[in-house]
Design an enzyme around this catalytic site. Structure first.
Site, mmCIF file in Angstrom:
data_model
loop_
_atom_site.group_PDB
_atom_site.id
_atom_site.type_symbol
_atom_site.label_atom_id
_atom_site.label_comp_id
_atom_site.label_asym_id
_atom_site.label_seq_id
_atom_site.Cartn_x
_atom_site.Cartn_y
_atom_site.Cartn_z
ATOM 1 C CE LYS A 43 6.423 -89.570 -62.499
ATOM 2 N NZ LYS A 43 7.846 -89.554 -62.859
ATOM 3 N N GLY A 69 15.194 -76.513 -60.321
ATOM 4 C CA GLY A 69 15.025 -77.387 -59.157
ATOM 5 C C GLY A 69 16.124 -78.430 -59.157
ATOM 6 C CG ASN A 70 17.014 -83.204 -58.248
ATOM 7 O OD1 ASN A 70 17.372 -83.689 -59.320
ATOM 8 N ND2 ASN A 70 17.455 -83.658 -57.090
ATOM 9 C CB ALA A 71 16.206 -81.896 -63.345
ATOM 10 N N GLY A 72 17.462 -79.078 -62.886
ATOM 11 C CA GLY A 72 18.070 -77.891 -63.475
ATOM 12 C C GLY A 72 19.346 -77.460 -62.758
HETATM 13 P P1 NAD Z 1 11.781 -79.667 -58.786
HETATM 14 O O1 NAD Z 1 10.500 -79.546 -58.093
HETATM 15 O O2 NAD Z 1 13.012 -79.885 -57.984
HETATM 16 O O3 NAD Z 1 12.035 -78.371 -59.704
HETATM 17 C C1 NAD Z 1 11.123 -77.880 -60.634
HETATM 18 C C2 NAD Z 1 11.608 -76.486 -61.017
HETATM 19 O O4 NAD Z 1 10.822 -76.004 -62.119
HETATM 20 C C3 NAD Z 1 11.478 -75.447 -59.911
HETATM 21 O O5 NAD Z 1 12.620 -74.617 -59.926
HETATM 22 C C4 NAD Z 1 10.246 -74.627 -60.329
HETATM 23 O O6 NAD Z 1 10.311 -73.280 -59.856
HETATM 24 C C5 NAD Z 1 10.389 -74.692 -61.819
HETATM 25 N N1 NAD Z 1 9.146 -74.448 -62.533
HETATM 26 C C6 NAD Z 1 7.916 -74.962 -62.294
HETATM 27 N N2 NAD Z 1 7.032 -74.485 -63.186
HETATM 28 C C7 NAD Z 1 7.727 -73.659 -64.005
HETATM 29 C C8 NAD Z 1 7.395 -72.877 -65.121
HETATM 30 N N3 NAD Z 1 6.139 -72.849 -65.569
HETATM 31 N N4 NAD Z 1 8.385 -72.183 -65.731
HETATM 32 C C9 NAD Z 1 9.660 -72.233 -65.260
HETATM 33 N N5 NAD Z 1 10.029 -72.946 -64.218
HETATM 34 C C10 NAD Z 1 9.077 -73.645 -63.595
HETATM 35 O O7 NAD Z 1 11.575 -80.835 -59.865
HETATM 36 P P2 NAD Z 1 12.688 -81.701 -60.609
HETATM 37 O O8 NAD Z 1 12.852 -82.966 -59.867
HETATM 38 O O9 NAD Z 1 13.871 -80.871 -60.932
HETATM 39 O O10 NAD Z 1 11.879 -82.050 -61.946
HETATM 40 C C11 NAD Z 1 11.834 -81.170 -63.061
HETATM 41 C C12 NAD Z 1 11.406 -81.967 -64.286
HETATM 42 O O11 NAD Z 1 12.310 -83.051 -64.460
HETATM 43 C C13 NAD Z 1 10.013 -82.587 -64.195
HETATM 44 O O12 NAD Z 1 9.419 -82.614 -65.471
HETATM 45 C C14 NAD Z 1 10.298 -83.985 -63.740
HETATM 46 O O13 NAD Z 1 9.261 -84.890 -64.088
HETATM 47 C C15 NAD Z 1 11.567 -84.263 -64.510
HETATM 48 N N6 NAD Z 1 12.346 -85.356 -63.958
HETATM 49 C C16 NAD Z 1 12.919 -85.269 -62.722
HETATM 50 C C17 NAD Z 1 13.628 -86.360 -62.263
HETATM 51 C C18 NAD Z 1 14.361 -86.326 -60.940
HETATM 52 O O14 NAD Z 1 15.027 -87.304 -60.625
HETATM 53 N N7 NAD Z 1 14.305 -85.241 -60.176
HETATM 54 C C19 NAD Z 1 13.740 -87.514 -63.029
HETATM 55 C C20 NAD Z 1 13.152 -87.559 -64.288
HETATM 56 C C21 NAD Z 1 12.452 -86.460 -64.734
#
Ligand code: NAD
Length: 416
Positions: free
Chosen positions: A106, A219-222
């Site tokens: 990482k 974000g991306n995942a949600g």
């Molecule tokens: P992202 O930056 O696209 O989205 C993150 C989202 O979380 C944003 O909408 C942000 O506003 C929100 N957020 C941040 N802090 C917050 C809080 N305290 N309360 C509520 N919402 C909050 O990131 P992502 O890529 O969607 O990643 C989200 C999680 O998924 C992380 O833990 C990341 O490590 C994990 N993840 C992502 C991937 C991937 O491929 N994108 C893969 C594995 C794990």
């Protein structure tokens, strides 16, 4: 005593529980409890106003017994070496649970990307690569996107690396844009993989996939989870979502596509018409069939775990639940699909991207989806079977699967 929420301490505590159950010998425990290598460096960047700013960058190669280290890059104001260590450890268990031939790593930069221009981001991305270029490569260590890093950032990084080594090298990094050797299906892979495990969990536990679901973090995942839950499960009522601006709630459900459009236009979900405001904490405690924690670490702790009413918690975020909370959720019958299993779809399709880049031959989307489904379904079933056999909480079962695989590779190499 209050819980220790340092993510690396959490990761070590989780590992210790598995090591104890497996009766690992002391040297093996020490080796798997710590990163094998870590790099911490400064990145000087020329800012648009002519000044220079120095950023702190990191790369942790946690364990490479099963193959080259692999893992994303986070650009976040609260990034620390311990966050990166924890995420690198979880990457090691993640690649092992889905049984792909990679280790875990990482990286990150302590910065607030929202305050950087495109030019400053590009110079920061290139500076990060220059600092660790000698440690990267498809046979060594392969970065990818994570929180606040994007396909464009991966493109600049690949370009910088290729400029340094003087040849094409698309497999050095994954999560690239499609025209530069990105893989079909990478953008929604994390959420899709998670939703496949939810489908399996609903079938195993006889839970109605058409019931309510809620998502913390948009974000991306949600966002992709919001869409894919309904597509893959053939139903489901999205009742709440949240981001850093707060949350929105509508018990009758709302259309994920409309909220995604709203967030694109307004930069947040709060204020979406026809919904009531809800805090991030309240969202977690809603009575839903499926909860997707999809933001950051330590949101479900000993303090609020007793109030979680979801039937399934599918952890798309890394580290959302503390070890004490795990015990409480297990006792209360909340079925946790643990982070490094639930969100392994991202690294699985990243692995497919790496393979495609190495062969310079690209797969159609259907092939990606079929292969991803096969990996996720098998991983979920293996963890579930062990969980039932040993009557342990699902995270411990997932650890037992992964740690056994990594320890076996370490033994076969003769390291301990
Ligand atoms: P992202 O930056 O696209 O989205 C993150 C989202 O979380 C944003 O909408 C942000 O506003 C929100 N957020 C941040 N802090 C917050 C809080 N305290 N309360 C509520 N919402 C909050 O990131 P992502 O890529 O969607 O990643 C989200 C999680 O998924 C992380 O833990 C990341 O490590 C994990 N993840 C992502 C991937 C991937 O491929 N994108 C893969 C594995 C794990």
């Amino acid at each position: 005593m209050s819980e220790n929420l340092n993510p690396f301490k959490v990761a070590q505590t989780q590992f210790d529980e598995a090591a104890e159950r497996l009766g690992l010998e002391p040297a093996m425990r020490t080796l798997l409890r710590w990163p094998r290598r870590e790099y911490s460096f400064t990145i000087p960047v020329k800012m648009d106003d002519g000044s220079s700013q120095v950023f702190h960058g990191y790369r942790v190669q946690y364990n490479d017994a099963r193959g080259p280290t692999k893992g994303g890059l986070r650009w976040h104001p609260e990034e620390t070496i311990d966050t990166v260590r924890a995420l690198a450890a979880w990457m090691t268990w993640k690649t092992a649970v889905v049984d792909i031939p990679l280790g875990g790593g990482k990286g990150g930069v302590t910065c607030d990307p929202k305050k950087l221009s495109e030019g400053e981001k590009e110079r920061l991305a290139r500076g990060w690569v220059r600092a660790v270029a000698r440690e990267l490569g498809e046979h060594r260590d392969v970065p990818a996107p994570d929180v606040y890093t994007t396909p464009q950032i991966m493109a600049w990084m690949m370009d910088e690396f290729e400029t340094i080594v003087g040849r094409s090298h698309p497999a050095v990094i994954t999560g690239k844009p499609l025209p530069l050797g990105g893989s079909q299906g990478r953008n929604d892979a994390t959420a899709r993989g998670g939703v496949y495990t939810v489908r399996e969990a609903c079938a195993a536990l006889d839970i109605d996939p058409g019931g309510a679901y809620a998502i913390q973090g948009f974000g991306n995942a949600g966002q992709f989870a919001a869409l894919l839950h309904r597509q893959v499960l053939g139903g489901g009522k999205l009742v709440a979502v949240s981001d850093t601006s707060g949350g929105i709630y509508q018990p009758d459900g709302f259309d994920p596509e409309e909220i995604i459009d709203y967030k694109k236009k307004n930069g947040k979900v709060a204020g979406f018409p026809g919904t009531q405001p809800i805090s991030n904490e309240e969202l977690l405690e809603l009575e839903v069939n499926v909860l997707y924690p999809s933001a950051l670490e330590n949101v479900i702790t000993a303090e609020n775990a007793g109030r979680i009413k979801a039937r399934i918690s599918c952890e798309l975020a890394n580290g959302p639940t503390t070890p004490e909370a795990d015990e409480i959720l297990f006792k209360n019958g909340v079925h946790v699909i643990p982070d490094f299993l639930a969100n392994a779809g991202g690294v699985t399709v990243s692995y497919f991207e790496q393979v495609q880049g190495t062969y310079n031959y690209y797969w159609p989307l259907e092939q990606i989806h079929t292969s991803l489904d096969a990996h996720m379904t098998r991983a979920y079933q293996e963890v579930r079977q062990l969980q039932q056999e040993m009557n342990v909480h699902p995270r411990l079962a997932a650890y037992l699967v992964s740690v056994t695989r990594v320890a076996e590779a370490v033994k076969l190499r003769g390291w301990v």
